[in-house]
Enzyme design. Sequence first.
Site, PDB file in Angstrom:
ATOM      1  CB  ALA A  49      15.389  50.259 -28.330  1.00 47.16           C
TER       2      ALA A  49
ATOM      3  N   GLY B 100      15.746  47.720 -33.461  1.00 44.80           N
ATOM      4  CA  GLY B 100      17.151  47.262 -32.492  1.00 44.80           C
ATOM      5  C   GLY B 100      17.900  46.097 -33.187  1.00 44.80           C
TER       6      GLY B 100
ATOM      7  CD  GLU C 260      18.387  50.039 -36.117  1.00 45.88           C
ATOM      8  OE1 GLU C 260      18.778  51.115 -36.182  1.00 45.88           O
ATOM      9  OE2 GLU C 260      17.668  50.635 -35.127  1.00 45.88           O
TER      10      GLU C 260
ATOM     11  CD  GLU D 220      13.052  50.898 -35.563  1.00 48.40           C
ATOM     12  OE1 GLU D 220      13.314  50.527 -35.345  1.00 48.40           O
ATOM     13  OE2 GLU D 220      12.376  50.767 -36.963  1.00 48.40           O
TER      14      GLU D 220
END
Length: 257
Positions: free
Chosen positions: A66, A108, A111, A131
């Site tokens: 992200a 992300g 994900e 992360e």
Amino acid sequence: KEFQNLLINNRGAVRTITINRPSKLNALNHETISELQVAFDQAREDGSVRVVVLAASGEKAVVAGADMAALSAVDAHRFSRAGQRMMRTIELLGKPVIARIQGFALGGGLEIAMSCHLRIGSEKARLGLPEITLGLLPGFGGTQRMLRLAGRAATLELCLLGAPVDAQRAYQIGLLGRVVTSDSLDQEVDSVADQLAASAPHALAGILDAVLVGGEGNSAEGMDYESKAFAVCTTTADMREGTSAFLERRKPHFTGA
């Protein structure tokens, strides 16, 4: 709708949605998440689309996490929920979605790949949830989807340590369904997409519903989802076509009726 961060291409009944932010390694920002939500909503409602391929421009990354700026707790929560909502839309699209993974799928990026129904990666693919190295944890559903795909031990290893795994390790733990050479990635993705596009849409939707929704409950609830989806399929013209084709030793032609 004109998209700023996505490219849309149709090949027969297969729609490819390509994340196109190469200067940012295709990172997911709020605008890109919003555009993906719209693009997948459109794919769901378009009867001419039977299969969706999710890809990314360039060869370096499918999506490199992200695009995080300084966010307040309220904004971060909204950002997380928007990403989760978009990825749940992919998961429950009712049509098969294939993730094409050429390079890095981190944060992300992994994900969103895990929200797809099939994941095909090149031998150069690297997958991870880093992360923890930013003082964060996955916020788009990564802990929950990886737990269901790869199990508790692998999920804790990837989330706690933050190091990516190579394509073969990802295949071993269930994050990739297939690993092919970089040169044959597009051919493999197209082949699988074409097979799905030629399949009976009601049966595909029933399988997805039974596995993804029914499978979240107990076994009795899952059996009930399966039984109802099976019953619906028995009333379709596609079921009659499939049965006739089998008896006549020919390929079926499914129309979605």
